[in-house]
Design a protein around this motif. Structure first.
Motif, PDB file in Angstrom:
ATOM      1  N   TRP A  68     -14.411   1.190  -4.927  1.00  0.00           N
ATOM      2  CA  TRP A  68     -12.957   1.278  -4.878  1.00  0.00           C
ATOM      3  C   TRP A  68     -12.465   1.980  -6.144  1.00  0.00           C
ATOM      4  O   TRP A  68     -13.171   2.036  -7.155  1.00  0.00           O
ATOM      5  CB  TRP A  68     -12.312  -0.108  -4.784  1.00  0.00           C
ATOM      6  N   ALA A  69     -11.248   2.481  -6.086  1.00  0.00           N
ATOM      7  CA  ALA A  69     -10.586   3.035  -7.265  1.00  0.00           C
ATOM      8  C   ALA A  69      -9.088   3.050  -7.010  1.00  0.00           C
ATOM      9  O   ALA A  69      -8.645   3.147  -5.859  1.00  0.00           O
ATOM     10  CB  ALA A  69     -11.090   4.451  -7.570  1.00  0.00           C
ATOM     11  N   ILE A  70      -8.323   2.928  -8.081  1.00  0.00           N
ATOM     12  CA  ILE A  70      -6.860   3.001  -7.991  1.00  0.00           C
ATOM     13  C   ILE A  70      -6.369   4.015  -9.014  1.00  0.00           C
ATOM     14  O   ILE A  70      -6.616   3.865 -10.213  1.00  0.00           O
ATOM     15  CB  ILE A  70      -6.202   1.634  -8.267  1.00  0.00           C
ATOM     16  N   ASN A  71      -5.716   5.061  -8.531  1.00  0.00           N
ATOM     17  CA  ASN A  71      -4.994   5.951  -9.426  1.00  0.00           C
ATOM     18  C   ASN A  71      -3.564   5.438  -9.505  1.00  0.00           C
ATOM     19  O   ASN A  71      -2.847   5.434  -8.505  1.00  0.00           O
ATOM     20  CB  ASN A  71      -5.009   7.393  -8.904  1.00  0.00           C
ATOM     21  N   VAL A  72      -3.163   4.983 -10.683  1.00  0.00           N
ATOM     22  CA  VAL A  72      -1.808   4.448 -10.854  1.00  0.00           C
ATOM     23  C   VAL A  72      -0.850   5.637 -10.942  1.00  0.00           C
ATOM     24  O   VAL A  72      -0.205   5.894 -11.950  1.00  0.00           O
ATOM     25  CB  VAL A  72      -1.718   3.554 -12.102  1.00  0.00           C
ATOM     26  N   GLY A  73      -0.770   6.362  -9.859  1.00  0.00           N
ATOM     27  CA  GLY A  73       0.000   7.591  -9.779  1.00  0.00           C
ATOM     28  C   GLY A  73      -0.475   8.367  -8.564  1.00  0.00           C
ATOM     29  O   GLY A  73      -1.212   7.850  -7.724  1.00  0.00           O
ATOM     30  N   GLY A  74      -0.067   9.632  -8.461  1.00  0.00           N
ATOM     31  CA  GLY A  74      -0.504  10.480  -7.358  1.00  0.00           C
ATOM     32  C   GLY A  74       0.122  10.103  -6.028  1.00  0.00           C
ATOM     33  O   GLY A  74       1.067   9.315  -5.945  1.00  0.00           O
ATOM     34  N   GLY A  75      -0.433  10.675  -4.982  1.00  0.00           N
ATOM     35  CA  GLY A  75       0.101  10.451  -3.646  1.00  0.00           C
ATOM     36  C   GLY A  75       1.225  11.414  -3.312  1.00  0.00           C
ATOM     37  O   GLY A  75       2.194  11.054  -2.636  1.00  0.00           O
ATOM     38  N   PHE A  76       1.088  12.682  -3.728  1.00  0.00           N
ATOM     39  CA  PHE A  76       2.135  13.697  -3.529  1.00  0.00           C
ATOM     40  C   PHE A  76       2.011  14.296  -2.128  1.00  0.00           C
ATOM     41  O   PHE A  76       1.685  15.480  -1.952  1.00  0.00           O
ATOM     42  CB  PHE A  76       2.025  14.769  -4.608  1.00  0.00           C
ATOM     43  N   HIS A  77       2.299  13.487  -1.134  1.00  0.00           N
ATOM     44  CA  HIS A  77       1.936  13.821   0.247  1.00  0.00           C
ATOM     45  C   HIS A  77       2.888  14.789   0.945  1.00  0.00           C
ATOM     46  O   HIS A  77       2.644  15.140   2.093  1.00  0.00           O
ATOM     47  CB  HIS A  77       1.766  12.542   1.072  1.00  0.00           C
ATOM     48  N   HIS A  78       3.944  15.221   0.283  1.00  0.00           N
ATOM     49  CA  HIS A  78       4.819  16.240   0.884  1.00  0.00           C
ATOM     50  C   HIS A  78       4.420  17.657   0.475  1.00  0.00           C
ATOM     51  O   HIS A  78       4.989  18.618   0.991  1.00  0.00           O
ATOM     52  CB  HIS A  78       6.280  16.012   0.492  1.00  0.00           C
ATOM     53  N   CYS A  79       3.473  17.781  -0.427  1.00  0.00           N
ATOM     54  CA  CYS A  79       3.058  19.095  -0.882  1.00  0.00           C
ATOM     55  C   CYS A  79       1.823  19.548  -0.104  1.00  0.00           C
ATOM     56  O   CYS A  79       0.851  18.805   0.019  1.00  0.00           O
ATOM     57  CB  CYS A  79       2.741  19.069  -2.375  1.00  0.00           C
ATOM     58  N   TYR A  87      -5.951   5.822   0.568  1.00  0.00           N
ATOM     59  CA  TYR A  87      -4.823   4.974   0.923  1.00  0.00           C
ATOM     60  C   TYR A  87      -3.602   5.379   0.116  1.00  0.00           C
ATOM     61  O   TYR A  87      -3.553   5.196  -1.103  1.00  0.00           O
ATOM     62  CB  TYR A  87      -5.194   3.515   0.665  1.00  0.00           C
ATOM     63  N   ASN A  88      -2.605   5.945   0.795  1.00  0.00           N
ATOM     64  CA  ASN A  88      -1.357   6.341   0.151  1.00  0.00           C
ATOM     65  C   ASN A  88      -0.369   5.182   0.274  1.00  0.00           C
ATOM     66  O   ASN A  88       0.245   4.976   1.318  1.00  0.00           O
ATOM     67  CB  ASN A  88      -0.804   7.612   0.804  1.00  0.00           C
ATOM     68  N   ILE A 129     -12.851   3.011  -0.985  1.00  0.00           N
ATOM     69  CA  ILE A 129     -11.417   3.235  -0.810  1.00  0.00           C
ATOM     70  C   ILE A 129     -10.790   3.600  -2.143  1.00  0.00           C
ATOM     71  O   ILE A 129     -11.125   3.032  -3.181  1.00  0.00           O
ATOM     72  CB  ILE A 129     -10.728   1.993  -0.201  1.00  0.00           C
ATOM     73  N   LEU A 130      -9.883   4.573  -2.111  1.00  0.00           N
ATOM     74  CA  LEU A 130      -9.089   4.869  -3.297  1.00  0.00           C
ATOM     75  C   LEU A 130      -7.613   4.746  -2.929  1.00  0.00           C
ATOM     76  O   LEU A 130      -7.197   5.121  -1.838  1.00  0.00           O
ATOM     77  CB  LEU A 130      -9.408   6.244  -3.869  1.00  0.00           C
ATOM     78  N   MET A 131      -6.860   4.187  -3.839  1.00  0.00           N
ATOM     79  CA  MET A 131      -5.438   3.906  -3.623  1.00  0.00           C
ATOM     80  C   MET A 131      -4.603   4.780  -4.558  1.00  0.00           C
ATOM     81  O   MET A 131      -4.903   4.916  -5.741  1.00  0.00           O
ATOM     82  CB  MET A 131      -5.163   2.429  -3.890  1.00  0.00           C
ATOM     83  N   LEU A 132      -3.547   5.376  -3.991  1.00  0.00           N
ATOM     84  CA  LEU A 132      -2.571   6.155  -4.744  1.00  0.00           C
ATOM     85  C   LEU A 132      -1.223   5.458  -4.600  1.00  0.00           C
ATOM     86  O   LEU A 132      -0.886   4.970  -3.522  1.00  0.00           O
ATOM     87  CB  LEU A 132      -2.493   7.584  -4.200  1.00  0.00           C
ATOM     88  N   THR A 133      -0.413   5.434  -5.653  1.00  0.00           N
ATOM     89  CA  THR A 133       0.809   4.614  -5.609  1.00  0.00           C
ATOM     90  C   THR A 133       1.988   5.301  -4.935  1.00  0.00           C
ATOM     91  O   THR A 133       2.911   4.634  -4.481  1.00  0.00           O
ATOM     92  CB  THR A 133       1.205   4.151  -7.021  1.00  0.00           C
ATOM     93  N   SER A 134       2.027   6.623  -4.890  1.00  0.00           N
ATOM     94  CA  SER A 134       2.988   7.380  -4.088  1.00  0.00           C
ATOM     95  C   SER A 134       4.436   6.984  -4.352  1.00  0.00           C
ATOM     96  O   SER A 134       4.824   6.694  -5.470  1.00  0.00           O
ATOM     97  CB  SER A 134       2.623   7.239  -2.599  1.00  0.00           C
ATOM     98  N   GLY A 135       5.279   6.972  -3.282  1.00  0.00           N
ATOM     99  CA  GLY A 135       6.718   6.808  -3.449  1.00  0.00           C
ATOM    100  C   GLY A 135       7.157   5.371  -3.687  1.00  0.00           C
ATOM    101  O   GLY A 135       6.444   4.417  -3.403  1.00  0.00           O
ATOM    102  N   GLY A 136       8.359   5.242  -4.190  1.00  0.00           N
ATOM    103  CA  GLY A 136       8.965   3.941  -4.492  1.00  0.00           C
ATOM    104  C   GLY A 136      10.139   4.184  -5.401  1.00  0.00           C
ATOM    105  O   GLY A 136       9.957   4.652  -6.529  1.00  0.00           O
TER     106      GLY A 136
END
Length: 358
Positions: free
Chosen positions: A161-172, A283-284, A323-330
Protein backbone atom coordinates in the motif's frame (compact mmCIF):
# COMPACT_ATOMS: atom_id res chain seq x y z
CA UNK A 1 1.40 0.12 -26.14
CA UNK A 2 2.20 -1.94 -29.21
CA UNK A 3 1.17 -0.84 -32.67
CA UNK A 4 -1.36 -2.69 -34.81
CA UNK A 5 -0.01 -4.70 -37.76
CA UNK A 6 0.65 -2.55 -40.80
CA UNK A 7 1.00 -3.33 -44.48
CA UNK A 8 4.51 -2.93 -45.74
CA UNK A 9 4.76 -0.30 -48.47
CA UNK A 10 6.93 -2.44 -50.73
CA UNK A 11 5.14 -5.75 -50.26
CA UNK A 12 1.66 -7.20 -50.07
CA UNK A 13 2.69 -9.15 -46.96
CA UNK A 14 1.49 -7.97 -43.55
CA UNK A 15 4.30 -7.60 -41.05
CA UNK A 16 4.40 -6.78 -37.35
CA UNK A 17 5.63 -3.25 -36.76
CA UNK A 18 7.91 -2.52 -33.84
CA UNK A 19 7.50 0.32 -31.36
CA UNK A 20 7.26 3.77 -32.89
CA UNK A 21 9.91 6.41 -32.29
CA UNK A 22 7.50 8.19 -29.93
CA UNK A 23 6.92 5.01 -27.91
CA UNK A 24 10.64 4.33 -27.70
CA UNK A 25 11.30 7.90 -26.57
CA UNK A 26 8.59 7.66 -23.92
CA UNK A 27 9.98 4.38 -22.62
CA UNK A 28 13.50 5.80 -22.48
CA UNK A 29 12.25 8.83 -20.55
CA UNK A 30 10.58 6.55 -18.02
CA UNK A 31 13.65 4.36 -17.63
CA UNK A 32 15.95 7.36 -17.15
CA UNK A 33 13.66 9.16 -14.67
CA UNK A 34 14.88 9.76 -11.12
CA UNK A 35 11.34 9.77 -9.65
CA UNK A 36 11.61 6.09 -8.72
CA UNK A 37 14.19 5.77 -5.97
CA UNK A 38 14.85 3.29 -3.18
CA UNK A 39 13.13 4.16 0.10
CA UNK A 40 14.79 2.97 3.34
CA UNK A 41 12.82 0.40 5.36
CA UNK A 42 12.57 2.79 8.33
CA UNK A 43 10.23 4.95 6.23
CA UNK A 44 6.53 4.19 5.79
CA UNK A 45 4.85 4.51 2.37
CA UNK A 46 3.23 7.85 3.20
CA UNK A 47 4.47 10.45 0.73
CA UNK A 48 4.41 14.17 1.44
CA UNK A 49 6.47 17.34 1.13
CA UNK A 50 5.97 20.77 2.63
CA UNK A 51 6.33 21.92 -0.99
CA UNK A 52 2.87 20.51 -1.73
CA UNK A 53 1.19 23.49 -0.11
CA UNK A 54 0.27 26.59 -2.12
CA UNK A 55 0.43 29.99 -0.45
CA UNK A 56 1.37 33.37 -1.89
CA UNK A 57 0.07 36.90 -1.43
CA UNK A 58 -3.26 35.54 -0.18
CA UNK A 59 -4.37 34.81 -3.75
CA UNK A 60 -4.92 31.15 -2.86
CA UNK A 61 -7.85 32.29 -0.72
CA UNK A 62 -9.72 33.27 -3.87
CA UNK A 63 -10.17 29.59 -4.76
CA UNK A 64 -12.46 27.31 -2.72
CA UNK A 65 -9.80 24.58 -2.61
CA UNK A 66 -7.94 24.43 0.70
CA UNK A 67 -4.42 24.72 -0.67
CA UNK A 68 -2.84 23.93 2.72
CA UNK A 69 -4.94 20.77 3.16
CA UNK A 70 -2.04 18.44 2.51
CA UNK A 71 0.16 19.86 5.27
CA UNK A 72 -2.67 19.93 7.79
CA UNK A 73 -3.43 16.23 7.17
CA UNK A 74 0.11 15.34 8.20
CA UNK A 75 0.01 17.76 11.15
CA UNK A 76 -3.10 16.04 12.50
CA UNK A 77 -1.55 12.59 12.06
CA UNK A 78 1.60 13.67 13.87
CA UNK A 79 -0.27 15.50 16.65
CA UNK A 80 -2.41 12.42 17.24
CA UNK A 81 0.66 10.19 17.49
CA UNK A 82 -0.39 8.18 14.45
CA UNK A 83 2.58 9.10 12.25
CA UNK A 84 6.17 10.07 13.00
CA UNK A 85 7.49 12.89 10.82
CA UNK A 86 10.82 11.13 10.21
CA UNK A 87 8.93 8.17 8.70
CA UNK A 88 7.39 10.26 5.89
CA UNK A 89 8.83 9.90 2.38
CA UNK A 90 9.59 13.11 0.47
CA UNK A 91 9.29 12.76 -3.31
CA UNK A 92 11.23 14.47 -6.05
CA UNK A 93 9.70 17.10 -8.30
CA UNK A 94 8.68 15.83 -11.73
CA UNK A 95 10.96 17.29 -14.39
CA UNK A 96 9.97 18.37 -17.88
CA UNK A 97 11.25 15.07 -19.29
CA UNK A 98 9.16 13.21 -16.72
CA UNK A 99 6.05 15.12 -17.75
CA UNK A 100 6.74 14.60 -21.46
CA UNK A 101 6.05 10.90 -20.90
CA UNK A 102 2.38 11.88 -21.20
CA UNK A 103 2.12 15.59 -21.95
CA UNK A 104 3.02 17.25 -25.24
CA UNK A 105 5.56 20.04 -25.63
CA UNK A 106 2.69 22.25 -26.77
CA UNK A 107 0.70 21.66 -23.59
CA UNK A 108 3.68 22.21 -21.30
CA UNK A 109 4.50 25.42 -23.17
CA UNK A 110 0.95 26.58 -22.57
CA UNK A 111 1.65 26.37 -18.83
CA UNK A 112 4.36 28.98 -19.25
CA UNK A 113 1.56 31.52 -19.61
CA UNK A 114 0.12 32.92 -16.39
CA UNK A 115 -3.17 33.40 -18.21
CA UNK A 116 -3.46 29.71 -19.08
CA UNK A 117 -2.51 28.64 -15.56
CA UNK A 118 -5.12 30.99 -14.10
CA UNK A 119 -7.79 29.35 -16.28
CA UNK A 120 -6.78 25.84 -15.22
CA UNK A 121 -6.68 26.59 -11.49
CA UNK A 122 -9.65 28.96 -11.72
CA UNK A 123 -8.03 31.91 -9.96
CA UNK A 124 -8.27 34.88 -12.40
CA UNK A 125 -5.82 37.22 -10.57
CA UNK A 126 -3.01 34.72 -11.23
CA UNK A 127 -3.11 35.89 -14.87
CA UNK A 128 -1.71 39.24 -13.71
CA UNK A 129 1.35 37.76 -11.98
CA UNK A 130 4.81 37.26 -13.52
CA UNK A 131 5.17 33.75 -14.93
CA UNK A 132 8.26 33.03 -12.81
CA UNK A 133 6.19 33.59 -9.67
CA UNK A 134 3.34 31.41 -10.95
CA UNK A 135 5.81 28.63 -11.77
CA UNK A 136 7.39 28.74 -8.31
CA UNK A 137 4.27 29.18 -6.20
CA UNK A 138 1.72 27.12 -8.15
CA UNK A 139 3.26 24.71 -10.63
CA UNK A 140 6.23 23.55 -8.55
CA UNK A 141 3.88 22.30 -5.80
CA UNK A 142 1.84 20.46 -8.44
CA UNK A 143 4.96 18.92 -9.98
CA UNK A 144 6.11 17.79 -6.55
CA UNK A 145 2.76 16.06 -6.01
CA UNK A 146 3.09 14.41 -9.42
CA UNK A 147 6.45 13.01 -8.28
CA UNK A 148 4.68 11.70 -5.18
CA UNK A 149 1.95 9.96 -7.17
CA UNK A 150 4.48 8.27 -9.45
CA UNK A 151 6.63 7.10 -6.54
CA UNK A 152 3.52 5.86 -4.72
CA UNK A 153 3.01 3.09 -7.29
CA UNK A 154 6.51 1.73 -6.67
CA UNK A 155 6.02 1.82 -2.90
CA UNK A 156 2.56 0.24 -3.14
CA UNK A 157 3.95 -2.71 -5.10
CA UNK A 158 6.87 -3.07 -2.67
CA UNK A 159 4.92 -2.61 0.58
CA UNK A 160 1.35 -3.52 -0.38
CA UNK A 161 0.00 0.00 0.00
CA UNK A 162 0.99 3.65 -0.28
CA UNK A 163 -0.65 7.02 0.34
CA UNK A 164 0.34 10.18 -1.47
CA UNK A 165 -0.96 12.98 0.74
CA UNK A 166 -1.73 14.93 -2.41
CA UNK A 167 -2.24 14.26 -6.12
CA UNK A 168 -5.35 12.93 -7.77
CA UNK A 169 -5.50 15.56 -10.55
CA UNK A 170 -8.14 13.59 -12.43
CA UNK A 171 -9.45 16.40 -14.66
CA UNK A 172 -6.15 16.74 -16.49
CA UNK A 173 -5.47 14.63 -19.56
CA UNK A 174 -2.43 14.50 -21.81
CA UNK A 175 -3.36 17.66 -23.72
CA UNK A 176 -5.84 19.49 -21.51
CA UNK A 177 -5.90 20.80 -17.94
CA UNK A 178 -8.80 22.12 -15.90
CA UNK A 179 -10.63 21.97 -12.60
CA UNK A 180 -7.53 22.83 -10.54
CA UNK A 181 -5.60 20.03 -12.30
CA UNK A 182 -2.51 21.09 -14.26
CA UNK A 183 -0.76 17.73 -14.69
CA UNK A 184 -2.12 14.24 -15.36
CA UNK A 185 -0.53 12.51 -12.37
CA UNK A 186 -2.79 9.45 -12.54
CA UNK A 187 -1.95 8.80 -16.19
CA UNK A 188 1.74 9.38 -15.52
CA UNK A 189 1.68 7.08 -12.51
CA UNK A 190 0.19 4.26 -14.58
CA UNK A 191 2.51 4.70 -17.56
CA UNK A 192 5.53 4.55 -15.24
CA UNK A 193 4.11 1.45 -13.55
CA UNK A 194 3.64 -0.33 -16.88
CA UNK A 195 7.32 0.11 -17.73
CA UNK A 196 9.16 0.17 -14.41
CA UNK A 197 7.02 -2.30 -12.45
CA UNK A 198 6.28 -4.63 -15.37
CA UNK A 199 2.55 -4.75 -14.68
CA UNK A 200 -0.21 -4.80 -17.27
CA UNK A 201 -3.51 -4.46 -15.39
CA UNK A 202 -4.48 -1.41 -13.35
CA UNK A 203 -7.81 -0.50 -11.77
CA UNK A 204 -8.72 3.12 -11.08
CA UNK A 205 -11.32 3.53 -8.34
CA UNK A 206 -12.30 7.18 -8.64
CA UNK A 207 -14.56 8.19 -5.74
CA UNK A 208 -14.06 11.93 -5.93
CA UNK A 209 -17.41 13.74 -6.22
CA UNK A 210 -16.50 14.79 -9.77
CA UNK A 211 -16.15 12.68 -12.88
CA UNK A 212 -12.51 11.77 -13.58
CA UNK A 213 -12.60 12.83 -17.20
CA UNK A 214 -8.83 13.31 -17.56
CA UNK A 215 -7.72 9.72 -17.03
CA UNK A 216 -10.84 8.51 -18.83
CA UNK A 217 -9.78 10.30 -21.99
CA UNK A 218 -6.17 9.16 -21.65
CA UNK A 219 -7.07 5.47 -21.34
CA UNK A 220 -10.03 5.52 -23.72
CA UNK A 221 -8.61 2.72 -25.86
CA UNK A 222 -6.47 0.87 -23.34
CA UNK A 223 -7.94 -2.40 -22.06
CA UNK A 224 -5.14 -2.67 -19.49
CA UNK A 225 -6.89 -0.02 -17.38
CA UNK A 226 -10.29 -0.63 -15.76
CA UNK A 227 -12.09 2.48 -14.51
CA UNK A 228 -14.79 2.51 -11.85
CA UNK A 229 -16.00 6.09 -11.45
CA UNK A 230 -18.69 6.99 -8.89
CA UNK A 231 -19.58 10.66 -9.05
CA UNK A 232 -22.25 13.35 -8.94
CA UNK A 233 -23.46 13.54 -12.55
CA UNK A 234 -25.13 16.93 -12.01
CA UNK A 235 -21.91 18.90 -11.51
CA UNK A 236 -18.64 19.70 -13.34
CA UNK A 237 -17.26 18.48 -15.70
CA UNK A 238 -20.23 16.75 -17.41
CA UNK A 239 -17.80 15.35 -19.98
CA UNK A 240 -20.12 13.17 -22.06
CA UNK A 241 -17.41 11.95 -24.40
CA UNK A 242 -15.22 10.79 -21.50
CA UNK A 243 -18.18 8.99 -19.94
CA UNK A 244 -18.11 6.53 -22.83
CA UNK A 245 -14.72 5.32 -21.63
CA UNK A 246 -15.79 4.42 -18.08
CA UNK A 247 -15.91 0.65 -17.57
CA UNK A 248 -18.20 0.88 -14.55
CA UNK A 249 -20.14 4.11 -14.15
CA UNK A 250 -22.07 4.91 -10.95
CA UNK A 251 -23.86 8.22 -11.35
CA UNK A 252 -25.18 9.93 -8.22
CA UNK A 253 -27.39 12.96 -7.68
CA UNK A 254 -26.78 16.07 -5.62
CA UNK A 255 -27.89 15.48 -2.05
CA UNK A 256 -26.98 11.76 -2.01
CA UNK A 257 -26.79 10.63 1.63
CA UNK A 258 -24.37 8.32 3.39
CA UNK A 259 -26.32 5.06 3.47
CA UNK A 260 -27.33 5.24 -0.18
CA UNK A 261 -23.78 6.16 -1.14
CA UNK A 262 -22.19 3.27 0.75
CA UNK A 263 -24.78 0.78 -0.53
CA UNK A 264 -24.04 1.78 -4.12
CA UNK A 265 -20.31 1.56 -3.50
CA UNK A 266 -20.65 -1.90 -1.98
CA UNK A 267 -22.54 -3.12 -5.04
CA UNK A 268 -20.02 -1.53 -7.41
CA UNK A 269 -17.04 -3.09 -5.67
CA UNK A 270 -18.67 -6.52 -5.85
CA UNK A 271 -19.03 -6.15 -9.61
CA UNK A 272 -15.47 -4.87 -10.02
CA UNK A 273 -14.13 -7.76 -7.96
CA UNK A 274 -15.61 -10.28 -10.38
CA UNK A 275 -14.88 -8.65 -13.74
CA UNK A 276 -11.27 -7.45 -13.46
CA UNK A 277 -8.14 -8.77 -11.79
CA UNK A 278 -5.76 -5.83 -11.30
CA UNK A 279 -2.10 -5.91 -10.36
CA UNK A 280 -2.43 -2.41 -8.91
CA UNK A 281 -5.36 -0.35 -7.60
CA UNK A 282 -5.23 3.44 -7.79
CA UNK A 283 -7.74 4.95 -5.39
CA UNK A 284 -8.71 8.58 -6.00
CA UNK A 285 -10.17 9.41 -2.59
CA UNK A 286 -11.69 12.88 -2.89
CA UNK A 287 -13.43 14.25 0.20
CA UNK A 288 -15.61 16.64 -1.78
CA UNK A 289 -18.41 14.14 -1.16
CA UNK A 290 -18.70 15.54 2.38
CA UNK A 291 -21.91 17.16 3.50
CA UNK A 292 -21.49 20.90 3.07
CA UNK A 293 -18.84 20.80 0.38
CA UNK A 294 -19.75 23.68 -1.96
CA UNK A 295 -18.62 21.91 -5.14
CA UNK A 296 -19.40 18.24 -4.49
CA UNK A 297 -22.98 18.96 -3.38
CA UNK A 298 -23.49 15.60 -1.66
CA UNK A 299 -24.32 14.80 1.94
CA UNK A 300 -21.85 12.17 3.10
CA UNK A 301 -20.87 12.24 6.79
CA UNK A 302 -17.25 12.16 8.02
CA UNK A 303 -17.88 8.63 9.31
CA UNK A 304 -19.17 7.78 5.85
CA UNK A 305 -15.85 8.85 4.32
CA UNK A 306 -13.98 6.72 6.85
CA UNK A 307 -16.20 3.75 6.04
CA UNK A 308 -15.76 4.33 2.30
CA UNK A 309 -11.96 4.32 2.56
CA UNK A 310 -12.04 1.19 4.70
CA UNK A 311 -14.25 -0.57 2.14
CA UNK A 312 -11.82 0.24 -0.67
CA UNK A 313 -8.74 -0.90 1.25
CA UNK A 314 -10.55 -4.12 2.25
CA UNK A 315 -11.41 -4.64 -1.40
CA UNK A 316 -7.72 -4.45 -2.30
CA UNK A 317 -6.74 -6.62 0.63
CA UNK A 318 -9.29 -9.29 -0.33
CA UNK A 319 -7.90 -9.31 -3.86
CA UNK A 320 -4.33 -9.33 -2.52
CA UNK A 321 -3.62 -6.32 -4.74
CA UNK A 322 -1.33 -3.36 -3.94
CA UNK A 323 -3.23 -0.11 -3.51
CA UNK A 324 -2.18 3.52 -3.64
CA UNK A 325 -4.39 6.33 -2.38
CA UNK A 326 -4.45 9.92 -3.65
CA UNK A 327 -6.30 12.60 -1.66
CA UNK A 328 -7.74 14.51 -4.65
CA UNK A 329 -10.58 17.04 -4.19
CA UNK A 330 -12.09 18.46 -1.02
CA UNK A 331 -13.18 22.06 -0.64
CA UNK A 332 -13.76 22.58 3.07
CA UNK A 333 -11.29 23.22 5.88
CA UNK A 334 -12.73 20.17 7.65
CA UNK A 335 -11.47 17.83 4.90
CA UNK A 336 -7.96 17.59 6.36
CA UNK A 337 -9.28 16.37 9.71
CA UNK A 338 -11.55 13.83 8.02
CA UNK A 339 -8.72 12.45 5.89
CA UNK A 340 -6.39 12.19 8.88
CA UNK A 341 -9.06 10.37 10.91
CA UNK A 342 -9.66 7.98 8.02
CA UNK A 343 -5.96 7.17 7.66
CA UNK A 344 -5.79 6.56 11.42
CA UNK A 345 -8.75 4.20 11.10
CA UNK A 346 -7.02 2.28 8.30
CA UNK A 347 -4.07 1.82 10.65
CA UNK A 348 -6.29 0.75 13.56
CA UNK A 349 -8.01 -1.82 11.34
CA UNK A 350 -4.58 -3.15 10.22
CA UNK A 351 -5.28 -2.25 6.59
CA UNK A 352 -2.08 -0.19 6.59
CA UNK A 353 0.95 -0.29 8.87
CA UNK A 354 2.31 3.07 9.97
CA UNK A 355 4.99 1.51 12.17
CA UNK A 356 8.37 0.75 10.62
CA UNK A 357 11.58 -0.73 12.03
CA UNK A 358 13.84 1.78 13.73
Amino acid sequence: MTSAPAAAASSSRTVARGPSDAETLRRNRILSSKLYFDVPPNKVPVIYSDSYNIAFLGIQKLHPFDSSKWGRICQFLMQDGVLDKIRIVEPLEASKDDLLVVHSELYLRSLESSINVSIIIEVPPVALLPNCLVQKKVLVPFRKQVGGSILAAKLAVERGWAINVGGGFHHCSADRGGGFCAYADITLCIQYAFVRLNISRVMILDLDAHQGNGHERDFSNDSRVYILDMYNCEIFPCDYEAKRYIDQKVELKSGTKTKDYLDKLDSALKVAKDVFDPELVIYNAGTDILDGDPLGQMKISPDGVTHRDEMVFRFAQDKKTPILMLTSGGYMKSSARVIADSIANLSTKSLIDLCSPQ
